[in-house]
Design a protein around this motif. Structure first.
Motif, PDB file in Angstrom:
ATOM      1  N   VAL A 116       0.841  -1.205   0.000  1.00  0.00           N
ATOM      2  CA  VAL A 116       0.000   0.000   0.000  1.00  0.00           C
ATOM      3  C   VAL A 116       0.871   1.248   0.000  1.00  0.00           C
ATOM      4  O   VAL A 116       0.650   2.195  -0.750  1.00  0.00           O
ATOM      5  N   LEU A 117       1.915   1.207   0.832  1.00  0.00           N
ATOM      6  CA  LEU A 117       2.803   2.364   0.942  1.00  0.00           C
ATOM      7  C   LEU A 117       3.485   2.661  -0.390  1.00  0.00           C
ATOM      8  O   LEU A 117       3.621   3.809  -0.806  1.00  0.00           O
ATOM      9  N   LEU A 118       3.892   1.609  -1.069  1.00  0.00           N
ATOM     10  CA  LEU A 118       4.623   1.774  -2.315  1.00  0.00           C
ATOM     11  C   LEU A 118       3.671   2.190  -3.441  1.00  0.00           C
ATOM     12  O   LEU A 118       3.941   3.130  -4.186  1.00  0.00           O
ATOM     13  N   VAL A 119       2.543   1.489  -3.518  1.00  0.00           N
ATOM     14  CA  VAL A 119       1.625   1.728  -4.635  1.00  0.00           C
ATOM     15  C   VAL A 119       1.087   3.155  -4.597  1.00  0.00           C
ATOM     16  O   VAL A 119       0.901   3.779  -5.633  1.00  0.00           O
ATOM     17  N   MET A 121       2.542   5.735  -4.009  1.00  0.00           N
ATOM     18  CA  MET A 121       3.475   6.696  -4.594  1.00  0.00           C
ATOM     19  C   MET A 121       3.246   6.860  -6.096  1.00  0.00           C
ATOM     20  O   MET A 121       3.639   7.853  -6.679  1.00  0.00           O
ATOM     21  N   PHE A 122       2.676   5.830  -6.716  1.00  0.00           N
ATOM     22  CA  PHE A 122       2.539   5.864  -8.170  1.00  0.00           C
ATOM     23  C   PHE A 122       1.193   6.416  -8.569  1.00  0.00           C
ATOM     24  O   PHE A 122       0.170   5.855  -8.220  1.00  0.00           O
ATOM     25  N   PRO A 123       1.204   7.510  -9.314  1.00  0.00           N
ATOM     26  CA  PRO A 123      -0.081   8.046  -9.749  1.00  0.00           C
ATOM     27  C   PRO A 123      -0.711   7.088 -10.747  1.00  0.00           C
ATOM     28  O   PRO A 123      -0.027   6.475 -11.556  1.00  0.00           O
ATOM     29  N   GLN A 124      -2.015   6.970 -10.617  1.00  0.00           N
ATOM     30  CA  GLN A 124      -2.755   6.064 -11.477  1.00  0.00           C
ATOM     31  C   GLN A 124      -2.634   6.462 -12.941  1.00  0.00           C
ATOM     32  O   GLN A 124      -2.675   5.617 -13.830  1.00  0.00           O
ATOM     33  N   GLY A 163      -4.960   3.528  -2.168  1.00  0.00           N
ATOM     34  CA  GLY A 163      -3.667   3.503  -1.501  1.00  0.00           C
ATOM     35  C   GLY A 163      -3.512   4.562  -0.431  1.00  0.00           C
ATOM     36  O   GLY A 163      -3.423   4.256   0.766  1.00  0.00           O
TER      37      GLY A 163
ATOM     38  N   LEU B  66      -7.514  -1.685  -5.953  1.00  0.00           N
ATOM     39  CA  LEU B  66      -6.112  -1.287  -6.061  1.00  0.00           C
ATOM     40  C   LEU B  66      -5.409  -2.148  -7.112  1.00  0.00           C
ATOM     41  O   LEU B  66      -4.661  -1.649  -7.956  1.00  0.00           O
ATOM     42  N   MET B  69      -7.146  -1.493 -10.812  1.00  0.00           N
ATOM     43  CA  MET B  69      -7.102  -0.185 -11.451  1.00  0.00           C
ATOM     44  C   MET B  69      -5.772   0.551 -11.267  1.00  0.00           C
ATOM     45  O   MET B  69      -5.590   1.622 -11.826  1.00  0.00           O
ATOM     46  N   VAL B  70      -4.874   0.033 -10.448  1.00  0.00           N
ATOM     47  CA  VAL B  70      -3.564   0.676 -10.331  1.00  0.00           C
ATOM     48  C   VAL B  70      -2.435  -0.302 -10.665  1.00  0.00           C
ATOM     49  O   VAL B  70      -1.623  -0.046 -11.545  1.00  0.00           O
ATOM     50  N   ILE B  74      -0.400  -0.715 -14.391  1.00  0.00           N
ATOM     51  CA  ILE B  74       1.038  -0.434 -14.454  1.00  0.00           C
ATOM     52  C   ILE B  74       1.778  -1.615 -15.099  1.00  0.00           C
ATOM     53  O   ILE B  74       2.637  -1.420 -15.960  1.00  0.00           O
ATOM     54  N   ALA B 427       7.182  14.193  -6.027  1.00  0.00           N
ATOM     55  CA  ALA B 427       6.649  13.140  -6.896  1.00  0.00           C
ATOM     56  C   ALA B 427       5.322  13.560  -7.515  1.00  0.00           C
ATOM     57  O   ALA B 427       5.059  13.308  -8.695  1.00  0.00           O
ATOM     58  N   ASN B 431       4.474  14.598 -11.742  1.00  0.00           N
ATOM     59  CA  ASN B 431       3.429  14.012 -12.589  1.00  0.00           C
ATOM     60  C   ASN B 431       2.173  14.859 -12.639  1.00  0.00           C
ATOM     61  O   ASN B 431       1.088  14.336 -12.870  1.00  0.00           O
ATOM     62  N   ILE B 489      10.138   7.387 -10.116  1.00  0.00           N
ATOM     63  CA  ILE B 489       9.428   7.399  -8.836  1.00  0.00           C
ATOM     64  C   ILE B 489       9.932   6.296  -7.929  1.00  0.00           C
ATOM     65  O   ILE B 489      10.075   6.482  -6.718  1.00  0.00           O
ATOM     66  N   SER B 493      11.257   6.932  -4.263  1.00  0.00           N
ATOM     67  CA  SER B 493      10.696   6.244  -3.095  1.00  0.00           C
ATOM     68  C   SER B 493      11.776   5.497  -2.352  1.00  0.00           C
ATOM     69  O   SER B 493      11.841   5.551  -1.117  1.00  0.00           O
ATOM     70  N   PHE B 497      12.596   6.312   1.404  1.00  0.00           N
ATOM     71  CA  PHE B 497      12.371   5.288   2.425  1.00  0.00           C
ATOM     72  C   PHE B 497      13.643   5.043   3.220  1.00  0.00           C
ATOM     73  O   PHE B 497      13.632   4.803   4.410  1.00  0.00           O
TER      74      PHE B 497
END
Lengths: 289, 510
Positions: A116-119, A121-124, A163, B66, B69-70, B74, B427, B431, B489, B493, B497
């Motif tokens: 969740v933390l990583l995802v 960060m990435f814009p959809q 996320g 999640l 759709m994400v 990707i 970030a 974008n 990105i 990250s 982190f």
């Protein structure tokens, strides 16, 4: 003498502070004031309007409402519908997920947290091509979920909302002491009952924050809406208003200003009604990391 | 108890439905669907009945969205980046071959067949009698034909037209309109080609333009004899002549190589990349400095109206961004815009705000600072308030100046909580498609015909390539750009982190 002097310099400092504050405020609100003034100004062109209207009129609001080619109210309704449903569903789904991540200990929890933390960060929007192709494919199978439908757009928005908001809520849930639920569970409550009767009422502020953040985010979203919505009558405000004004700053400035005022009001009301919670929720969730 | 019964019955019904769907999809040879339905329903049953799955009942709904759709987009985008998917390369190879082998031409020696259609007693088109000088045969609706010898032809009125065929009646010429659609879809395999309706009275023989030879994987042009071989997803002759449409195929890293080596894409890509970094850096730095300054100003307890000031200063954050961006776009308008109007009346000059590269970039950053500083102020305020007063008190007693106190106490303590937010903000800005697209659309043009403008950031460049290409839609190239963003990105990250403690917290289980 010395006393008087320092008093004067303190006064001067105070004055300077207020002056700076007012400068900042002027910078912050001049576009809003200007657009408010323009919307009541009789003139239509961008070149002849000012902040204070010479002859206040509602003409622009009227022409906006009567414009058959640009159904402004339909767009507003579409936007409120899409953002409202997205925000509502986001609150529900994220609360469920955040509760599990905050309270249960199970295998895969750490991996889940990390994911969740990583995802988030990435814009959809990075997946725009794939999302477009997926939705085009979905159109052939389930037409009411595919391209050019609001339900499809909501589906896409929901994915993007999971996320960050789950993370935010989990931070809040972590700060609620467990003793309350534990005593409830000793009395025979199931975890779901504890969630519904104890956690949810206690976390109303964060629920409100997530709702508002998501509502505003979906309300302003442009890219995915422009890719997925093809018909004028399906547009959301961002897509519609861009179409309305882009090539017409010289002749549609007045009605555009009226649309801007009306389009902003609902968001302003929602935000200022919950300002305290939003600010504290955001800083709290965020600084908690 | 009732709830349990309800669950059992409901799940049973769902299972039955899923089983039926699986069988139907399976019979259709649609195994991907059958498989996904089966997986879905098994997962559902596991969730409902296994004890160990209990936490997942809460997680799965959110995770589903999640993932669908994400995460999946990707992954899918990454896959597309490794193909040649673009206008002209959208079909599968099979579909592309079918398109070519169905193209037809009429041979120089035309072969005509006069036709007569026959209807059954319900008025449905049943058969067509085709007749040329040397041949006569009956065609049925499914396209197969039989020699006329096995059929019974009756000429009732002796006008040398057949009126009945196997008991079916002849269609009158005046009814042609009602059946013409059906007749036109008839394609009768015949000799090397096929027959189809060519005029209102006759069928003609057509030959395929191309014939595909699966053993050698070549396509042969029947008129010229040219041999086409598959090269880079397109049938190509030895002289480099290609056929459209091509097909989609795996090309490995060719898109990425194209992005950094071909002149058409290399220049714009590097420029866009650099500008994206500059744009994100400038926005974050300037808006953070401004936001922090305002936070310090408005955190002074001696200022009684500070709460009112604060609510006014955050207005840019609150207004729907697309509206304020479009308003700013109006302000920046070179001819009628507010800014140039003021500059003209005060100094007699006009600035080409969104028309010249430098000014367009300047305007973009100016506006984005306006949009971003309230957020910076809000988070800085939160962080400032969490710094204990005793520290300042102690420093003051030791004789530190305000600037020293800021430098030695406020800023370092502030940074602990703010730094991750700055990274996040970087970030996001990196974008921020909305801002760039609504204000400048990536313009102004740098060089005619170049796909990227002066203010295009990576994601708007990707959007242009995929959806607004002047030479068709370059989905694959666009996805390659998206993968580059993805990697950037990922790096950000990873670095952030490392330097914050988030990961440790996660690994300790918070």
């Amino acid at each position: 003498m010395a006393y008087k002097n320092s008093n004067r310099s303190r006064l001067g400092k105070r004055f300077l502070r207020h002056l700076l504050a007012w400068l900042a405020i002027a910078f912050a609100i001049f576009p809003a004031l200007y657009i408010l003034g323009t919307s009541f100004n009789a003139s239509n062109s961008i070149s002849t309007t000012g902040i204070i209207p010479q002859h206040p009129t509602l003409e622009h609001y009227r022409s906006l409402i009567c414009d058959p080619n640009h159904p402004f109210f339909l767009w507003t309704w579409n936007t409120i519908k899409v953002s409202g449903i997205t925000a509502g569903a986001t609150v529900f789904l994220c609360a469920l997920g955040a509760y599990a991540l905050s309270r249960f200990r199970f295998r895969g929890r750490r991996a889940g947290l990390l994911a969740v933390l990583l995802v988030q960060m990435f814009p959809q929007t990075l997946g725009m091509v794939a999302i477009f192709l997926m939705m085009a494919w979905l159109s052939n199978i389930v037409p009411w979920l595919g391209i050019n439908t609001h339900s499809g757009l909501i589906l896409v928005y929901l994915g993007g909302a999971m996320g960050f908001n789950t993370w935010l809520m989990k931070g809040f849930f972590d700060s609620i002491p467990r003793s309350l639920e534990e005593s409830a569970m000793l009395d025979g409550a199931t975890p779901f009952q504890a969630f519904r009767r104890i956690i949810l009422p206690l976390s109303r502020p964060i629920l409100a924050v997530v709702f508002v953040i998501q509502f505003i985010a979906s309300y302003s979203e442009y890219m995915l809406a422009s890719i997925l919505l093809k018909g004028k009558e399906m547009y959301t405000l961002s897509v519609g208003m861009r179409l309305f004004v882009t090539q017409h700053y010289d002749d549609r400035w007045g009605p555009f200003a009226a649309a801007g005022v009306m389009g902003s009001i609902i968001v302003l009301i929602v935000f200022y009604a919950l300002q305290r919670q939003i600010v504290s929720g955001l800083t709290r969730g965020a600084t908690k990391g | 108890m009732v709830a349990y019964l309800f669950k059992i019955v409901g799940l049973g019904l769902l299972d039955a439905l899923a089983l039926a769907a699986c069988i139907l999809f399976g019979l259709d040879a649609n195994f991907i669907f059958a498989g996904s339905v089966a997986t879905g329903i098994l997962l559902l049953n596991w969730l409902a009945f296994s004890r160990r799955s209990y936490p997942f009942r809460y997680l799965v709904p959110g995770l589903f969205f999640l993932a669908a759709m994400v995460v999946y987009p990707i992954i899918y985008t990454t896959y597309i980046a490794l193909t040649n998917y673009s206008t002209g390369h959208i079909l599968t190879k099979q579909q592309s071959i079918e398109q070519f082998t169905q193209r037809e031409y009429a041979p120089p020696q035309l072969r005509h067949f006069a036709f007569t259609a026959f209807l059954n007693q319900h008025g449905m088109l049943t058969a067509v009698l085709l007749r040329s000088k040397e041949k006569e045969f009956v065609v049925f609706r499914d396209g197969h034909w039989e020699p006329v010898e096995g059929h019974e032809l009756v000429d009732e009125d002796g006008d040398s037209t057949v009126d009945r065929l196997d008991g079916w009646t002849r269609m009158e010429r005046r009814d042609l309109g009602a059946y013409i659609g059906e007749l036109q879809t008839l394609r009768v395999p015949f000799e090397d080609g096929w027959l189809r309706m060519a005029t209102l009275t006759e069928f003609r023989l057509f030959l395929p333009c191309y014939v595909y030879d699966p053993t050698q994987d070549i396509l042969v042009d029947q008129q010229t004899g040219n041999v086409y071989r598959p090269v880079k997803g397109q049938f190509t002759t030895g002289d480099g002549e290609v056929l459209d449409p091509g097909w989609m195929e795996y090309v490995g890293f060719r898109n990425f190589i194209r992005l950094v080596t071909t002149p058409r894409y290399r220049g714009p890509f590097l420029r866009v990349f650099l500008w994206t970094v500059e744009w994100a850096l400038f926005t974050v730095l300037v808006s953070f400095v401004l936001g922090l300054a305002l936070a310090i100003l408005l955190n002074d307890p001696k200022m009684r109206v500070r709460k009112v000031y604060r609510s006014l200063v955050i207005i840019p954050w609150v207004l729907p961004s697309f509206i304020s961006i479009l308003v700013w776009k109006g302000f920046f308008n070179t001819e009628f815009g507010l800014f140039n109007q003021l500059l003209r009346s005060w100094f007699g000059i006009a600035v080409p705000w969104l028309v010249e590269s430098f000014w367009a970039r300047f305007s973009l950053i100016l506006m984005n600072v306006w949009l971003t500083y309230p957020y910076m102020m809000v988070v800085s305020l939160g962080a400032l308030q969490s710094i204990p007063d005793e520290l300042h008190e102690a420093a003051r007693v030791d004789g530190a100046t305000p600037w020293q106190r800021f430098q030695r106490i406020t800023l370092p303590l502030l940074m602990i909580s703010i730094a991750p937010l700055l990274v996040g903000s970087f970030a996001t800005t990196f974008n921020n498609f909305n801002v760039v697209w609504l204000l400048t659309e990536g313009g102004p043009v740098v060089r005619i015909g170049e796909p990227a403008g002066a203010t295009d950031i990576l994601i708007s460049y990707a959007y242009k390539l995929a959806f607004l290409g002047t030479r068709g839609n370059e989905m694959a190239l666009s996805s390659a750009v998206a993968v580059v963003i993805f990697l950037v990105i990922l790096t950000i990250s990873a670095v952030s982190f490392r330097y914050t403690r988030v990961l440790e917290k996660v690994s300790r289980g918070l």
